[in-house]
Design a protein around this motif. Structure first.
Motif, PDB file in Angstrom:
ATOM      1  N   ASN A  13       0.659  -1.298  -0.038  1.00  0.00           N
ATOM      2  CA  ASN A  13       0.053  -0.085  -0.022  1.00  0.00           C
ATOM      3  C   ASN A  13       0.903   1.159  -0.143  1.00  0.00           C
ATOM      4  OD1 ASN A  13      -2.141  -1.385  -0.235  1.00  0.00           O
ATOM      5  ND2 ASN A  13      -2.881  -1.311   2.140  1.00  0.00           N
ATOM      6  N   CYS A  14       1.923   1.286   0.420  1.00  0.00           N
ATOM      7  CA  CYS A  14       3.137   2.340   0.493  1.00  0.00           C
ATOM      8  C   CYS A  14       3.797   2.338  -0.751  1.00  0.00           C
ATOM      9  CB  CYS A  14       3.809   2.298   1.785  1.00  0.00           C
ATOM     10  SG  CYS A  14       3.045   2.349   3.133  1.00  0.00           S
ATOM     11  N   ALA A  15       3.923   1.267  -1.292  1.00  0.00           N
ATOM     12  CA  ALA A  15       5.113   1.281  -2.546  1.00  0.00           C
ATOM     13  C   ALA A  15       4.763   2.179  -3.653  1.00  0.00           C
ATOM     14  CB  ALA A  15       4.877   0.200  -3.167  1.00  0.00           C
ATOM     15  N   SER A  16       3.555   2.708  -3.970  1.00  0.00           N
ATOM     16  CA  SER A  16       3.425   3.716  -5.047  1.00  0.00           C
ATOM     17  C   SER A  16       3.061   4.965  -4.665  1.00  0.00           C
ATOM     18  CB  SER A  16       2.250   3.171  -5.927  1.00  0.00           C
ATOM     19  OG  SER A  16       1.258   2.900  -5.428  1.00  0.00           O
ATOM     20  N   ARG A  17       2.865   5.095  -3.217  1.00  0.00           N
ATOM     21  CA  ARG A  17       2.495   6.678  -2.679  1.00  0.00           C
ATOM     22  C   ARG A  17       3.794   7.423  -2.402  1.00  0.00           C
ATOM     23  NH1 ARG A  17      -1.634   3.183  -1.129  1.00  0.00           N
ATOM     24  NH2 ARG A  17      -3.536   4.232  -1.418  1.00  0.00           N
ATOM     25  N   ALA A  18       3.717   8.585  -2.697  1.00  0.00           N
ATOM     26  CA  ALA A  18       4.795   9.695  -2.255  1.00  0.00           C
ATOM     27  C   ALA A  18       4.474  10.036  -0.405  1.00  0.00           C
ATOM     28  CB  ALA A  18       4.816  11.053  -2.776  1.00  0.00           C
ATOM     29  N   LEU A  19       5.494  10.505  -0.046  1.00  0.00           N
ATOM     30  CA  LEU A  19       5.407  10.802   1.382  1.00  0.00           C
ATOM     31  C   LEU A  19       4.618  11.978   1.602  1.00  0.00           C
ATOM     32  CD1 LEU A  19       9.195  10.693   2.754  1.00  0.00           C
ATOM     33  CD2 LEU A  19       7.483   8.944   3.078  1.00  0.00           C
ATOM     34  N   ASP A  20       3.996  12.725   0.939  1.00  0.00           N
ATOM     35  CA  ASP A  20       3.258  13.876   0.885  1.00  0.00           C
ATOM     36  C   ASP A  20       1.841  13.478   0.671  1.00  0.00           C
ATOM     37  OD1 ASP A  20       5.194  15.610   1.841  1.00  0.00           O
ATOM     38  OD2 ASP A  20       5.597  16.201  -0.097  1.00  0.00           O
ATOM     39  N   SER A  21       1.683  12.452   0.067  1.00  0.00           N
ATOM     40  CA  SER A  21       0.309  11.919  -0.300  1.00  0.00           C
ATOM     41  C   SER A  21      -0.563  11.752   1.131  1.00  0.00           C
ATOM     42  CB  SER A  21       0.440  10.324  -0.980  1.00  0.00           C
ATOM     43  OG  SER A  21       0.733   9.404  -0.023  1.00  0.00           O
ATOM     44  N   THR A  22      -1.701  12.156   1.014  1.00  0.00           N
ATOM     45  CA  THR A  22      -2.595  11.957   2.285  1.00  0.00           C
ATOM     46  C   THR A  22      -3.711  11.327   2.124  1.00  0.00           C
ATOM     47  OG1 THR A  22      -3.825  13.957   1.503  1.00  0.00           O
ATOM     48  CG2 THR A  22      -1.845  14.649   2.694  1.00  0.00           C
ATOM     49  N   ALA A  23      -4.348  11.074   3.292  1.00  0.00           N
ATOM     50  CA  ALA A  23      -5.749  10.392   3.358  1.00  0.00           C
ATOM     51  C   ALA A  23      -6.530  10.915   4.472  1.00  0.00           C
ATOM     52  CB  ALA A  23      -5.359   8.828   3.732  1.00  0.00           C
ATOM     53  N   PRO A  24      -7.793  10.780   4.371  1.00  0.00           N
ATOM     54  CA  PRO A  24      -8.587  11.525   5.414  1.00  0.00           C
ATOM     55  C   PRO A  24      -8.455  10.543   6.837  1.00  0.00           C
ATOM     56  CG  PRO A  24      -9.999  10.713   3.589  1.00  0.00           C
ATOM     57  CD  PRO A  24      -8.557  10.118   3.123  1.00  0.00           C
ATOM     58  N   PHE A  25      -8.389  11.577   7.819  1.00  0.00           N
ATOM     59  CA  PHE A  25      -8.191  11.006   9.057  1.00  0.00           C
ATOM     60  C   PHE A  25      -8.998  11.962  10.068  1.00  0.00           C
ATOM     61  CE2 PHE A  25      -5.762  10.624  13.053  1.00  0.00           C
ATOM     62  CZ  PHE A  25      -6.238   9.257  13.456  1.00  0.00           C
ATOM     63  N   HIS A  26     -10.032  11.373  10.516  1.00  0.00           N
ATOM     64  CA  HIS A  26     -10.726  12.231  11.617  1.00  0.00           C
ATOM     65  C   HIS A  26     -11.036  13.709  11.216  1.00  0.00           C
ATOM     66  CE1 HIS A  26     -10.741   8.942  14.511  1.00  0.00           C
ATOM     67  NE2 HIS A  26      -9.764   8.778  14.224  1.00  0.00           N
ATOM     68  N   GLY A  27     -11.646  14.076   9.892  1.00  0.00           N
ATOM     69  CA  GLY A  27     -11.974  15.285   9.516  1.00  0.00           C
ATOM     70  C   GLY A  27     -10.836  16.088   9.030  1.00  0.00           C
ATOM     71  N   GLN A  28      -9.381  15.429   9.213  1.00  0.00           N
ATOM     72  CA  GLN A  28      -8.309  16.203   8.713  1.00  0.00           C
ATOM     73  C   GLN A  28      -7.724  15.551   7.551  1.00  0.00           C
ATOM     74  OE1 GLN A  28      -5.596  17.640  11.988  1.00  0.00           O
ATOM     75  NE2 GLN A  28      -7.110  16.841  13.189  1.00  0.00           N
ATOM     76  N   GLU A  29      -6.549  15.436   7.297  1.00  0.00           N
ATOM     77  CA  GLU A  29      -5.898  14.882   6.402  1.00  0.00           C
ATOM     78  C   GLU A  29      -4.523  14.352   6.965  1.00  0.00           C
ATOM     79  OE1 GLU A  29      -6.199  13.902   2.690  1.00  0.00           O
ATOM     80  OE2 GLU A  29      -8.262  14.657   3.484  1.00  0.00           O
ATOM     81  N   VAL A  30      -4.195  13.282   6.710  1.00  0.00           N
ATOM     82  CA  VAL A  30      -2.781  12.729   7.299  1.00  0.00           C
ATOM     83  C   VAL A  30      -1.984  12.207   6.162  1.00  0.00           C
ATOM     84  CG1 VAL A  30      -3.853  10.263   7.676  1.00  0.00           C
ATOM     85  CG2 VAL A  30      -1.794  11.044   9.149  1.00  0.00           C
ATOM     86  N   SER A  31      -0.536  12.513   6.117  1.00  0.00           N
ATOM     87  CA  SER A  31       0.449  12.098   5.303  1.00  0.00           C
ATOM     88  C   SER A  31       1.100  10.747   5.411  1.00  0.00           C
ATOM     89  CB  SER A  31       1.411  13.272   5.177  1.00  0.00           C
ATOM     90  OG  SER A  31       2.289  13.369   6.242  1.00  0.00           O
ATOM     91  N   LEU A  32       1.445  10.353   4.463  1.00  0.00           N
ATOM     92  CA  LEU A  32       2.079   8.816   4.593  1.00  0.00           C
ATOM     93  C   LEU A  32       3.412   9.119   5.523  1.00  0.00           C
ATOM     94  CD1 LEU A  32       2.866   6.017   4.152  1.00  0.00           C
ATOM     95  CD2 LEU A  32       3.719   6.700   1.933  1.00  0.00           C
TER      96      LEU A  32
END
Length: 177
Positions: free
Chosen positions: A127-146
């Motif tokens: 799941n991490c292999a193709s993502r940049a460190l700055d890529s984000t996902a929703p988390f408790h109404g915010q965004e969280v980066s890899l």
């Protein structure tokens, strides 16, 4: 006693020291793997009963419980949060509250728990292999980066590896690594 007379230990987990001059992604991945391997080393060579041995009353913390917990943590961050997967817990709650894998079930062997943990780590890496460190996902109404997830996971493993070190020392006196 000659070397032929000495008891042999099973092969140890190969733990690699993280590189000192790598890019950020490689450094974060290497530190996370280092701490994953440290937990594996703390469990290595112990039998089922030893892995289920609690630290000291009143605590019920065990090495097997730590492995199960880290399975749940890997799943939560790298599958539910980062990849947005709708996956159930691996270990059901045993007391009305979600206990995040710490509680042991008689029907789950140490071998099964170790396999589930390794499988979650493999999925996390995919799941991490193709993502940049700055890529984000929703988390408790915010965004969280890899990057944040990696940093959090390194801290989570480091904290629990300290617990594992104390548990292992109590079980058979083995320290370090």
């Amino acid at each position: 006693m000659t070397t032929e007379d000495m008891p042999t230990r099973p092969p140890r987990v190969e733990r690699q020291r993280p590189p000192t001059t790598a890019d950020e992604t490689t450094t974060l991945e290497a530190w996370l793997d280092f701490y994953r391997d440290t937990l594996a080393l703390k469990c290595e060579g112990l039998d089922e009963q030893q892995l289920r041995t609690a630290s000291a009353p009143p605590s019920e913390l065990t090495l097997l419980g730590l492995v199960q917990h880290m399975t749940e943590v890997e799943r939560a961050w790298f599958r539910r949060t980062l990849a947005g997967e709708d996956v159930a817990s691996v270990y059901p709650s045993t007391g009305g509250q979600h206990d995040e894998g710490f509680s042991l079930l008689d029907e789950v062997s140490a071998e099964q728990a170790m396999t589930a943990w390794r499988e979650e780590i493999a999925v996390a890496k995919r799941n991490c292999a193709s993502r940049a460190l700055d890529s984000t996902a929703p988390f408790h109404g915010q965004e969280v980066s890899l990057r944040w997830i990696y940093t959090h996971m390194i801290a989570e493993y480091a904290r629990h590896d300290g617990h594992a070190d104390l548990l292992r020392e109590r079980i058979d006196g083995d320290t370090g690594v």
